[in-house]
Design a protein around this motif. Structure first.
Motif, PDB file in Angstrom:
ATOM      1  N   ASN A 272       0.820  -1.206   0.000  1.00 13.67           N
ATOM      2  CA  ASN A 272       0.000   0.000   0.000  1.00 13.67           C
ATOM      3  C   ASN A 272       0.859   1.264   0.000  1.00 13.67           C
ATOM      4  O   ASN A 272       0.506   2.264  -0.626  1.00 13.67           O
ATOM      5  CB  ASN A 272      -0.938   0.000   1.210  1.00 13.67           C
ATOM      6  CG  ASN A 272      -2.383   0.212   0.800  1.00 13.67           C
ATOM      7  OD1 ASN A 272      -2.787  -0.197  -0.284  1.00 13.67           O
ATOM      8  ND2 ASN A 272      -3.165   0.831   1.656  1.00 13.67           N
ATOM      9  N   LEU A 273       1.995   1.237   0.690  1.00 18.12           N
ATOM     10  CA  LEU A 273       2.888   2.392   0.694  1.00 18.12           C
ATOM     11  C   LEU A 273       3.496   2.615  -0.697  1.00 18.12           C
ATOM     12  O   LEU A 273       3.668   3.757  -1.134  1.00 18.12           O
ATOM     13  CB  LEU A 273       3.989   2.199   1.740  1.00 18.12           C
ATOM     14  CG  LEU A 273       3.523   2.234   3.205  1.00 18.12           C
ATOM     15  CD1 LEU A 273       4.667   1.859   4.144  1.00 18.12           C
ATOM     16  CD2 LEU A 273       2.962   3.606   3.570  1.00 18.12           C
ATOM     17  N   VAL A 274       3.801   1.513  -1.396  1.00 15.03           N
ATOM     18  CA  VAL A 274       4.309   1.636  -2.773  1.00 15.03           C
ATOM     19  C   VAL A 274       3.234   2.233  -3.672  1.00 15.03           C
ATOM     20  O   VAL A 274       3.501   3.126  -4.483  1.00 15.03           O
ATOM     21  CB  VAL A 274       4.777   0.264  -3.309  1.00 15.03           C
ATOM     22  CG1 VAL A 274       5.070   0.353  -4.806  1.00 15.03           C
ATOM     23  CG2 VAL A 274       6.021  -0.197  -2.569  1.00 15.03           C
TER      24      VAL A 274
ATOM     25  N   LYS B 202       2.885   5.865  -3.560  1.00 14.47           N
ATOM     26  CA  LYS B 202       3.956   6.598  -4.233  1.00 14.47           C
ATOM     27  C   LYS B 202       3.884   6.489  -5.760  1.00 14.47           C
ATOM     28  O   LYS B 202       4.081   7.479  -6.472  1.00 14.47           O
ATOM     29  CB  LYS B 202       5.319   6.095  -3.753  1.00 14.47           C
ATOM     30  CG  LYS B 202       5.640   6.468  -2.311  1.00 14.47           C
ATOM     31  CD  LYS B 202       7.031   6.021  -1.921  1.00 14.47           C
ATOM     32  CE  LYS B 202       7.375   6.451  -0.505  1.00 14.47           C
ATOM     33  NZ  LYS B 202       7.433   7.921  -0.351  1.00 14.47           N
ATOM     34  N   VAL B 203       3.595   5.287  -6.294  1.00 12.87           N
ATOM     35  CA  VAL B 203       3.677   5.079  -7.746  1.00 12.87           C
ATOM     36  C   VAL B 203       2.333   5.200  -8.448  1.00 12.87           C
ATOM     37  O   VAL B 203       2.279   5.286  -9.680  1.00 12.87           O
ATOM     38  CB  VAL B 203       4.320   3.713  -8.077  1.00 12.87           C
ATOM     39  CG1 VAL B 203       5.683   3.583  -7.432  1.00 12.87           C
ATOM     40  CG2 VAL B 203       3.412   2.555  -7.663  1.00 12.87           C
ATOM     41  N   GLY B 204       1.233   5.185  -7.693  1.00  9.51           N
ATOM     42  CA  GLY B 204      -0.086   5.321  -8.301  1.00  9.51           C
ATOM     43  C   GLY B 204      -0.815   4.000  -8.446  1.00  9.51           C
ATOM     44  O   GLY B 204      -0.200   2.943  -8.596  1.00  9.51           O
TER      45      GLY B 204
ATOM     46  N   ALA C 122       0.123   7.770   6.536  1.00 11.36           N
ATOM     47  CA  ALA C 122      -0.538   7.103   7.649  1.00 11.36           C
ATOM     48  C   ALA C 122      -1.804   6.405   7.174  1.00 11.36           C
ATOM     49  O   ALA C 122      -2.136   5.302   7.626  1.00 11.36           O
ATOM     50  CB  ALA C 122      -0.888   8.109   8.746  1.00 11.36           C
ATOM     51  N   LEU C 123      -2.542   7.050   6.258  1.00  7.08           N
ATOM     52  CA  LEU C 123      -3.757   6.441   5.711  1.00  7.08           C
ATOM     53  C   LEU C 123      -3.407   5.205   4.893  1.00  7.08           C
ATOM     54  O   LEU C 123      -4.027   4.156   5.034  1.00  7.08           O
ATOM     55  CB  LEU C 123      -4.511   7.455   4.853  1.00  7.08           C
ATOM     56  CG  LEU C 123      -5.801   6.978   4.190  1.00  7.08           C
ATOM     57  CD1 LEU C 123      -6.808   6.495   5.221  1.00  7.08           C
ATOM     58  CD2 LEU C 123      -6.407   8.086   3.339  1.00  7.08           C
ATOM     59  N   ALA C 124      -2.402   5.321   4.025  1.00 12.54           N
ATOM     60  CA  ALA C 124      -1.988   4.179   3.198  1.00 12.54           C
ATOM     61  C   ALA C 124      -1.524   3.016   4.067  1.00 12.54           C
ATOM     62  O   ALA C 124      -1.952   1.873   3.897  1.00 12.54           O
ATOM     63  CB  ALA C 124      -0.878   4.603   2.241  1.00 12.54           C
ATOM     64  N   GLY C 125      -0.627   3.305   5.011  1.00  9.53           N
ATOM     65  CA  GLY C 125      -0.127   2.253   5.878  1.00  9.53           C
ATOM     66  C   GLY C 125      -1.170   1.743   6.851  1.00  9.53           C
ATOM     67  O   GLY C 125      -1.220   0.545   7.148  1.00  9.53           O
ATOM     68  N   GLY C 126      -2.033   2.644   7.354  1.00 11.51           N
ATOM     69  CA  GLY C 126      -3.057   2.241   8.314  1.00 11.51           C
ATOM     70  C   GLY C 126      -4.074   1.287   7.715  1.00 11.51           C
ATOM     71  O   GLY C 126      -4.459   0.295   8.344  1.00 11.51           O
TER      72      GLY C 126
END
Length: 447
Positions: free
Chosen positions: A82-84, A87-89, A374-378
């Motif tokens: 999700n963190l990737v 960043k990349v879309g 935080a939203l992506a990782g959460g």
């Protein structure tokens, strides 16, 4: 006390309603089809269980472990995936996910025993990791909190469609047994794996990363939408640290959502992986008929997903619907455990009617409290920890079936877990609601 304390700018109701309908029409059909195919490839071993077990000499416990191993690697790679994507879309990352999981799904046709079965399930979990929380993150780029549960409900229709279509389709493919020297379960994996690879090209061409990348939105309209959603996230976050990933680890509400989701996933994947076997245990039905009967609970799940999430328009309603849904799920499983087979199937249908009502609401709680990485990782954290239920449920059910000879005994344990989750859900709060309670408390009042 008024709930309209947010400083986020809001579009006029008719204009916003019209925009939301456009977004749903443009985005949700493709996302639903993606999820249909992912679920077919994730769960088709449920139909393959009987014939695959005979051909490869696998026990019920080995099958349950293999079914659950998918979720270990799926959970392990959720947060980084999700963190990737953040960043990349979404367009690039969902395309990558689909190609790798499609090829590995086809590869499932060539397993030769328990070890290769375990390895392929682990690889498939790693390949598909990030799809569901990625879409949950993606929806925050397009929909405000009030519309997100509805959009999530539509997305989760993909699971219902997959199980409605997958049962009869899988049963028909199993009856190809012997064609060109392949077992029926091998045809099942090959034919259901190919669409993921083919659809990846459509995702690459048609899925915009965010509103300002959508060719069907006017530039000023897209920019206004992005500003409004960014302001909404900032205003609903209960603290300044809500932008950092560490914030979700310290947020008690995130961990409450994780526990509830874990109990939910215990149930849903146990039903998915073991219902065809429970129906087939009578020995009265052909593979195609078993597939048809296995599809019936998902008709009820589709009805629930399409109708009820839209009523979760604020924190209090969301909580009431969530608690009620968990209690209904538990009641249906208890009915299935103690009733005759025909009534038991109705009990599973009752439980299934709340599967995706509950799931669509759970994710609105952490997503209302976090933003940015935080939203992506959460969201990845909630899904990865919750999906450990997808490992625990089938594994425990396999052990129970092997030791007692009756898979239905495990449903009582699942019902108890759902009732505990309903009690925990009483404490869940959206970010805006908690902020309003904090501001209204005597400790925060100024003289």
């Amino acid at each position: 006390m008024s709930n309209h304390h947010s400083s986020a700018p809001r579009a006029s109701s008719p204009a916003q309603s019209s925009l939301n309908k456009l977004l749903i029409r443009k985005l949700m059909p493709l996302l639903v089809i993606v999820y249909v195919i992912s679920f077919l490839d994730r769960t088709n071993i449920a139909l393959a269980k009987h014939s695959m077990g005979i051909d490869l000499g696998m026990s019920a416990a080995a099958y349950g472990l293999g079914a659950g191993l998918f979720f270990l690697t799926y959970a392990a790679f959720e947060i980084p995936s999700n963190l990737v994507m953040h960043k990349v879309g979404a367009r690039f990352w969902i395309t990558r996910i689909m190609i790798t999981w499609g090829l590995l799904s086809i590869g499932m046709a060539f397993v030769r025993g328990e070890t290769s079965f375990y390895v392929m399930r682990l690889l498939l979990g790693a390949a598909e990791a990030g799809l569901f929380p990625g879409v949950m993150l993606y929806l925050t780029y397009w929909f405000g909190r009030e519309e997100r549960a509805r959009a999530t409900g539509y997305f989760l229709l993909g699971v219902c469609i997959a199980n409605i279509v997958g049962g009869p389709l899988g049963g028909a493919l199993l009856e190809l047994d012997g064609a060109l020297g392949f077992h029926g379960w091998q045809w099942l994996f090959v034919i259901e794996g190919l669409p993921a690879v083919l659809l990846a090209w459509v995702v690459w061409k048609k899925l915009p990363d965010r509103p300002t990348k959508a060719p069907w939105l006017a530039r000023d309209e897209a920019e206004a939408l992005e500003r409004r959603l960014a302001a909404e996230q900032d205003s609903h976050a209960p603290g300044r640290g809500a932008h950092s990933f560490g914030a979700c680890l310290r947020d008690r509400q995130v961990w409450l959502a994780i526990f509830v989701y874990f109990c939910h996933q215990l149930t849903i994947y146990t039903v998915i992986f073991f219902l065809p076997g429970i129906i087939g245990a009578s020995g009265k039905f052909s593979p195609f008929t078993i597939g048809l009967l296995s599809a019936t609970p998902w008709l009820a799940a589709a009805a629930g997903a399409a109708t009820l999430p839209r009523f979760a328009s604020n924190s209090a309603r969301s909580r009431r619907i969530l608690i009620g849904g968990l209690v209904v799920m538990a009641s249906g499983l208890l009915l299935a455990a103690y009733a005759t087979p025909a009534i038991g199937l109705l009990g599973v249908c009752l439980s299934a009617s709340m599967f995706f009502v509950v799931q669509s609401i759970i994710f609105t709680f952490p997503s209302s409290r976090l933003s940015g990485s935080a939203l992506a990782g959460g969201l990845g954290l909630v899904n990865s920890c919750g999906l450990l239920g997808g490992f625990v449920g089938p594994t425990v059910m396999g052990m129970i079936e092997q030791s007692t000879g009756r898979a239905m005994n495990g449903l009582i344990l699942l019902a108890a877990a759902l009732l505990v989750a309903a009690l925990v859900s009483v404490r869940l709060r959206h970010g805006a609601e908690e902020r309003a309670r904090t501001v209204a408390s005597p400790a925060h009042k100024t003289v």
